[in-house]
Design an enzyme around this catalytic site. Structure first.
Site, PDB file in Angstrom:
ATOM      1  N   CYS A  45      -1.702  -5.840  27.171  1.00 13.11           N
ATOM      2  CA  CYS A  45      -3.023  -6.194  27.717  1.00 13.11           C
ATOM      3  C   CYS A  45      -3.933  -6.743  26.629  1.00 13.11           C
ATOM      4  O   CYS A  45      -4.733  -7.654  26.871  1.00 13.11           O
ATOM      5  CB  CYS A  45      -3.701  -4.964  28.328  1.00 13.11           C
ATOM      6  SG  CYS A  45      -2.774  -4.214  29.647  1.00 13.11           S
TER       7      CYS A  45
HETATM    8  C1  BEZ Z   1       0.767  -2.850  27.804  1.00 15.22           C
HETATM    9  O1  BEZ Z   1      -0.214  -3.385  28.307  1.00 15.22           O
HETATM   10  O2  BEZ Z   1       1.077  -3.069  26.657  1.00 15.22           O
HETATM   11  C2  BEZ Z   1       1.609  -1.919  28.603  1.00 15.22           C
HETATM   12  C3  BEZ Z   1       1.020  -1.090  29.543  1.00 15.22           C
HETATM   13  C4  BEZ Z   1       1.820  -0.218  30.239  1.00 15.22           C
HETATM   14  C5  BEZ Z   1       3.184  -0.181  30.011  1.00 15.22           C
HETATM   15  C6  BEZ Z   1       3.765  -1.040  29.089  1.00 15.22           C
HETATM   16  C7  BEZ Z   1       2.970  -1.911  28.372  1.00 15.22           C
END
Ligand code: BEZ
Length: 216
Positions: A45
């Protein structure tokens, strides 16, 4: 309630990093991209938000407002934004909805319990100035989205909202478009003065019409 293409995007009022947002009013006459993030302080994100902040001038140029959503509270968003700005070398330049009560996530079906009980999946909704849902995408948490593709779809949506055209596989702005089957050859000759090339009676290509001049 499941949202489908053509539905009116659910309206809501929710807090954001730029204060409370009344969604339909906030969209106004623009197009909108609403996209969700599984949680704050997550690596994928972080890169996605940096990518969208860098592309903001491209969204602006298309009269598109972008708004992120994560289920964490606004204070968490503020701390995370500092990290995003530090690690992605950008200024955050669009609002992030805080959705700790899951109001918006539930309205838009962004929580898929068989994937995760609490976190949202990576949803994207493109909403037109008429507040209708024009596109929905759902990605898993583990795959960061391609925002160049979102811009490409917006180009297609904006073009096809003005002309009786569709865009072929892998189309990019400037390339030939497809005349929709409901348009007869006679109508096509009038509507598309640049002419068209019929590969089959149902597969007719025409150059992309010039964009209308922006109104003041
Ligand atoms: C991420 O945004 O990096 C993420 C969020 C949940 C699970 C895996 C990655």
């Amino acid at each position: 309630m499941t949202i489908q293409l053509g539905d009116t995007a659910p309206d809501f009022t929710q807090d954001s990093t730029e204060g409370p947002i009344r969604f339909h009013e906030w969209i106004g006459d623009a197009w909108c991209v609403l996209f969700s993030h599984p949680a704050d302080y997550t690596p994928v994100c972080t890169t996605e938000l940096g990518a969208v902040a860098r592309l903001k001038p491209e969204f602006d140029r298309r009269n598109v407002k972008v708004i992120g959503l994560s289920v964490d509270p606004v204070e968490d968003h503020r701390g995370w934004i500092k990290d995003i700005e530090e690690t992605q070398s950008v200024r955050m330049n669009f609002p992030m909805l805080a959705d700790p009560d899951r109001k918006v996530s539930n309205l838009y079906g962004m929580i898929h319990p068989n994937a995760d009980d609490t976190m949202t999946v990576r949803s994207v909704f493109i909403i037109g100035p008429d507040k209708k849902v024009k596109l929905m995408l759902t990605y898993p948490a583990s795959t960061g989205r391609n925002f160049d593709e979102i811009l490409r779809v917006i180009d297609s949506l904006q073009l096809t909202s003005e002309h009786k055209l569709a865009t072929p596989a892998n189309w990019k702005p400037g390339e030939d478009c497809i005349i929709v089957p409901a348009v007869s050859d006679e109508e096509a000759r009038e509507a598309f003065p640049a002419g068209f090339r019929a590969v089959k009676p149902y597969l007719r290509y025409t150059p992309q019409p010039a964009a209308a001049a922006p109104t003041a």
